[in-house]
Write a protein that holds these residues in place. Structure first.
Motif, PDB file in Angstrom:
ATOM      1  N   SER A 127     -55.720  47.050  19.166  1.00  0.00           N
ATOM      2  CA  SER A 127     -54.711  45.698  19.542  1.00  0.00           C
ATOM      3  C   SER A 127     -53.845  46.080  21.068  1.00  0.00           C
ATOM      4  CB  SER A 127     -53.944  45.281  18.432  1.00  0.00           C
ATOM      5  OG  SER A 127     -53.184  46.445  17.977  1.00  0.00           O
ATOM      6  N   ALA A 128     -53.427  47.278  20.963  1.00  0.00           N
ATOM      7  CA  ALA A 128     -52.453  47.670  21.972  1.00  0.00           C
ATOM      8  C   ALA A 128     -53.335  47.703  23.541  1.00  0.00           C
ATOM      9  CB  ALA A 128     -51.870  49.167  21.585  1.00  0.00           C
ATOM     10  N   ILE A 129     -54.556  48.078  23.261  1.00  0.00           N
ATOM     11  CA  ILE A 129     -55.494  48.152  24.418  1.00  0.00           C
ATOM     12  C   ILE A 129     -55.656  46.701  24.794  1.00  0.00           C
ATOM     13  CG2 ILE A 129     -57.738  48.573  25.166  1.00  0.00           C
ATOM     14  CD1 ILE A 129     -56.766  51.009  25.315  1.00  0.00           C
ATOM     15  N   ALA A 130     -55.918  45.731  23.978  1.00  0.00           N
ATOM     16  CA  ALA A 130     -56.422  44.407  24.172  1.00  0.00           C
ATOM     17  C   ALA A 130     -55.151  43.812  24.762  1.00  0.00           C
ATOM     18  CB  ALA A 130     -56.923  43.948  23.223  1.00  0.00           C
ATOM     19  N   LEU A 131     -54.089  43.892  24.332  1.00  0.00           N
ATOM     20  CA  LEU A 131     -52.665  43.343  24.689  1.00  0.00           C
ATOM     21  C   LEU A 131     -52.455  43.854  26.267  1.00  0.00           C
ATOM     22  CD1 LEU A 131     -50.459  43.844  21.652  1.00  0.00           C
ATOM     23  CD2 LEU A 131     -50.914  41.643  22.938  1.00  0.00           C
ATOM     24  N   ARG A 153     -55.693  35.177  22.960  1.00  0.00           N
ATOM     25  CA  ARG A 153     -56.547  35.724  23.876  1.00  0.00           C
ATOM     26  C   ARG A 153     -56.479  37.336  23.344  1.00  0.00           C
ATOM     27  NH1 ARG A 153     -59.805  34.630  28.077  1.00  0.00           N
ATOM     28  NH2 ARG A 153     -59.621  36.103  30.081  1.00  0.00           N
ATOM     29  N   ALA A 154     -55.351  37.945  23.232  1.00  0.00           N
ATOM     30  CA  ALA A 154     -55.273  39.393  23.034  1.00  0.00           C
ATOM     31  C   ALA A 154     -56.093  39.551  21.497  1.00  0.00           C
ATOM     32  CB  ALA A 154     -53.848  39.684  22.954  1.00  0.00           C
ATOM     33  N   SER A 155     -55.809  38.727  20.578  1.00  0.00           N
ATOM     34  CA  SER A 155     -56.324  38.596  19.533  1.00  0.00           C
ATOM     35  C   SER A 155     -57.912  38.649  19.376  1.00  0.00           C
ATOM     36  CB  SER A 155     -55.854  37.587  18.448  1.00  0.00           C
ATOM     37  OG  SER A 155     -56.257  37.753  17.081  1.00  0.00           O
ATOM     38  N   TYR A 156     -58.285  37.483  20.279  1.00  0.00           N
ATOM     39  CA  TYR A 156     -59.672  37.339  20.512  1.00  0.00           C
ATOM     40  C   TYR A 156     -60.242  38.751  20.984  1.00  0.00           C
ATOM     41  CZ  TYR A 156     -64.094  35.308  22.398  1.00  0.00           C
ATOM     42  OH  TYR A 156     -65.433  35.479  22.689  1.00  0.00           O
ATOM     43  N   PHE A 157     -59.908  39.394  21.883  1.00  0.00           N
ATOM     44  CA  PHE A 157     -60.458  40.462  22.329  1.00  0.00           C
ATOM     45  C   PHE A 157     -60.054  41.828  21.711  1.00  0.00           C
ATOM     46  CE2 PHE A 157     -60.282  37.704  26.309  1.00  0.00           C
ATOM     47  CZ  PHE A 157     -61.653  37.966  26.609  1.00  0.00           C
ATOM     48  N   ALA A 158     -58.923  41.881  20.890  1.00  0.00           N
ATOM     49  CA  ALA A 158     -58.844  42.951  19.950  1.00  0.00           C
ATOM     50  C   ALA A 158     -59.858  43.090  18.856  1.00  0.00           C
ATOM     51  CB  ALA A 158     -57.439  42.831  19.435  1.00  0.00           C
ATOM     52  N   SER A 168     -53.499  42.466  14.058  1.00  0.00           N
ATOM     53  CA  SER A 168     -52.172  43.294  14.336  1.00  0.00           C
ATOM     54  C   SER A 168     -51.503  42.752  15.549  1.00  0.00           C
ATOM     55  CB  SER A 168     -52.765  44.733  14.771  1.00  0.00           C
ATOM     56  OG  SER A 168     -52.965  45.549  13.779  1.00  0.00           O
ATOM     57  N   ILE A 169     -51.938  41.510  16.030  1.00  0.00           N
ATOM     58  CA  ILE A 169     -51.384  40.996  17.222  1.00  0.00           C
ATOM     59  C   ILE A 169     -50.334  40.121  16.711  1.00  0.00           C
ATOM     60  CG2 ILE A 169     -51.728  39.268  18.972  1.00  0.00           C
ATOM     61  CD1 ILE A 169     -53.329  41.789  19.628  1.00  0.00           C
ATOM     62  N   TYR A 170     -49.924  39.757  15.619  1.00  0.00           N
ATOM     63  CA  TYR A 170     -48.970  39.080  14.949  1.00  0.00           C
ATOM     64  C   TYR A 170     -48.262  39.713  13.913  1.00  0.00           C
ATOM     65  CZ  TYR A 170     -51.854  35.285  17.292  1.00  0.00           C
ATOM     66  OH  TYR A 170     -52.619  34.845  18.210  1.00  0.00           O
ATOM     67  N   GLY A 171     -47.069  39.166  13.811  1.00  0.00           N
ATOM     68  CA  GLY A 171     -46.130  39.830  12.697  1.00  0.00           C
ATOM     69  C   GLY A 171     -46.409  39.109  11.262  1.00  0.00           C
ATOM     70  N   GLY A 172     -45.640  39.851  10.488  1.00  0.00           N
ATOM     71  CA  GLY A 172     -45.619  38.983   9.004  1.00  0.00           C
ATOM     72  C   GLY A 172     -47.190  39.228   8.493  1.00  0.00           C
ATOM     73  N   LEU A 173     -47.324  38.151   8.004  1.00  0.00           N
ATOM     74  CA  LEU A 173     -48.565  38.028   7.063  1.00  0.00           C
ATOM     75  C   LEU A 173     -49.708  37.140   8.135  1.00  0.00           C
ATOM     76  CD1 LEU A 173     -46.956  36.895   3.889  1.00  0.00           C
ATOM     77  CD2 LEU A 173     -48.912  38.301   3.887  1.00  0.00           C
ATOM     78  N   ASN A 187     -62.704  32.342  12.713  1.00  0.00           N
ATOM     79  CA  ASN A 187     -63.369  33.650  12.835  1.00  0.00           C
ATOM     80  C   ASN A 187     -63.180  34.517  14.092  1.00  0.00           C
ATOM     81  OD1 ASN A 187     -64.539  33.262  10.436  1.00  0.00           O
ATOM     82  ND2 ASN A 187     -66.371  32.124  11.208  1.00  0.00           N
ATOM     83  N   LEU A 188     -62.688  34.025  15.104  1.00  0.00           N
ATOM     84  CA  LEU A 188     -62.663  34.508  16.242  1.00  0.00           C
ATOM     85  C   LEU A 188     -61.360  35.091  16.707  1.00  0.00           C
ATOM     86  CD1 LEU A 188     -64.425  31.748  18.677  1.00  0.00           C
ATOM     87  CD2 LEU A 188     -65.463  33.591  17.473  1.00  0.00           C
ATOM     88  N   PHE A 189     -60.142  34.754  16.024  1.00  0.00           N
ATOM     89  CA  PHE A 189     -58.953  35.475  16.253  1.00  0.00           C
ATOM     90  C   PHE A 189     -57.995  35.310  14.997  1.00  0.00           C
ATOM     91  CE2 PHE A 189     -59.276  31.459  18.412  1.00  0.00           C
ATOM     92  CZ  PHE A 189     -58.399  30.706  17.818  1.00  0.00           C
ATOM     93  N   GLY A 190     -57.140  35.969  14.954  1.00  0.00           N
ATOM     94  CA  GLY A 190     -55.953  35.827  13.855  1.00  0.00           C
ATOM     95  C   GLY A 190     -55.002  34.717  14.133  1.00  0.00           C
TER      96      GLY A 190
END
Ligand code: DP6
Length: 359
Positions: A127-131, A153-158, A168-173, A187-190
């Motif tokens: 997730s850090a690399i994708a960001l 976009r970061a979540s999609y690529f992570a 991991s791109i988002y906080g909480g739940l 299905n493509l991102f969180g």
């Protein structure tokens, strides 16, 4: 001169650096099994952690050759394995990020948790690399997008780097995977569950008991692949989707008795899938089982709603509300430490998600 001329853009290849700090996460409803293109076989839900983080800085300069070159440093040491993994990942994304082949990269990455802790670092690392890639794009290659689009976009690529990393791109739940009746799910991102969460979950604790600090014996990719031929897989995927529904209502109500049942059942089902795959494998250790027994005994005696979950390994994540912190810490110290490697416990809790490094 036309600024949009690709030749012009090519001549102005920048040098620069970006950095992001991104957390690990622990799944409550597990992702185990996937279809091609990193599409999960069922939806999953996780807590993003606060202190188990990967901090990554990507430095880049105009490529010396026709393709990019990449060096990877884990802490202060050059790391060939991660260089290869990151290069493969970048190669796969070169159509989406055309600048990749115009640059050479130096990636500096470090984890706040010890490498030997046996904690999966792929979620925080990928997730850090994708960001960082998305940051290079928006900062240096003129792609102006909203914050919301940036994280999507970061979540999609992570996800393309490691499935669980997209959460991991988002906080909480955070959920990943299509959930009936939840429009934001994909299905493509969180996406994070921002509303209607009972406050008890805002400060939930996760104490990670390190039972074995060895590297994973079975890679997640191999484990996911084995679900294709597991005779129980369809039942498992249906069960997970049903558990998501149950969990969604628990997250609203704060019914911790039901929370415990769902979360522990998910952990045990994950491991039972491994035991019923062909080839089969067993990742829990005798001390994992001793810890689980003790948790059950303690919960029975005290009524404190502490429960466990497991990743694809022997370490035990102890989940409990903030309100019982002192009692549970005393329990860990008096009853559980003896089952860990050198008294190793990582005390973490729910966190707010990745943070950009100001360089
Ligand atoms: C058991 O995300 O590591 O932690 O997509 O192949 O990289 P890949 O797998 P990965 O699998 C995580 C599996 C799990 C459950 C979960 O985090 O949902």
């Amino acid at each position: 001169m036309n600024n949009k001329n690709p030749e012009h853009i090519f001549k102005e290849i920048p040098t620069g650096k970006v950095g992001w700090k991104s957390p690990s996460n622990i799944a409550l409803v597990k992702y185990w099994g996937k279809k091609s293109g990193q599409i999960p076989a069922n939806a999953s839900v996780s807590f993003t952690l606060r202190d188990s983080l990967t901090e990554t800085i990507v430095e880049f300069s105009p490529a010396k050759g026709n393709n990019f070159e990449l060096e990877f440093f884990l802490g202060s040491d050059s790391n060939e394995k991660f260089a290869k993994r990151t290069s493969d990942y970048f190669n796969g994304l070169a159509d989406s990020f055309p600048f990749i082949n115009q640059l050479d990269f130096k990636v500096y990455s470090k984890n706040t948790f010890p490498h030997s802790a046996g904690i999966a670092s792929s979620a925080s690392g990928m997730s850090a690399i994708a960001l960082c890639l998305c940051e290079i794009e928006r900062k240096y290659f003129g792609n102006s997008i909203s914050e919301e689009e940036f994280f999507k976009r970061a979540s999609y690529f992570a996800r393309l780097g490691s499935g669980s990393a997209c959460r991991s791109i988002y906080g909480g739940l955070v959920t990943w995977g299509e959930i009936k009746g939840r429009e934001s799910s994909s299905n493509l991102f969180g996406s994070n569950i921002a509303t209607n969460i009972n406050p008890v979950f805002d400060t939930y604790h996760d104490s990670i008991l390190i039972v074995d600090s060895a590297q994973k014996k079975v890679s997640s990719s191999v484990g996911h692949g084995l679900m294709n031929s597991n005779p129980f897989s369809q039942m498992r995927f249906d069960q997970a989707n049903n558990n998501i529904k149950r969990l969604m209502s628990v997250l609203k109500s704060g019914d911790l008795e039901e929370f415990v049942k769902i979360v522990e059942s998910e952990a045990l089902t994950l491991h039972s899938m491994m035991m019923t795959s062909s080839p089969y494998f067993l990742l829990v250790k005798p001390n994992t089982v001793s810890i689980i027994d003790k948790i059950w005994e303690y919960r029975e005696e005290t009524g404190i709603p502490v429960c466990f979950t497991l990743d694809a390994g022997p370490n035990v994540h102890l989940l409990y509300p903030e309100k019982y912190k002192n009692e549970v810490l005393a329990f860990i110290n008096s009853e559980l430490l003896k089952y860990t490697v050198n008294n190793k416990v990582i005390h973490d809790q729910v966190g707010k998600g990745p943070v950009k490094l100001e360089l």
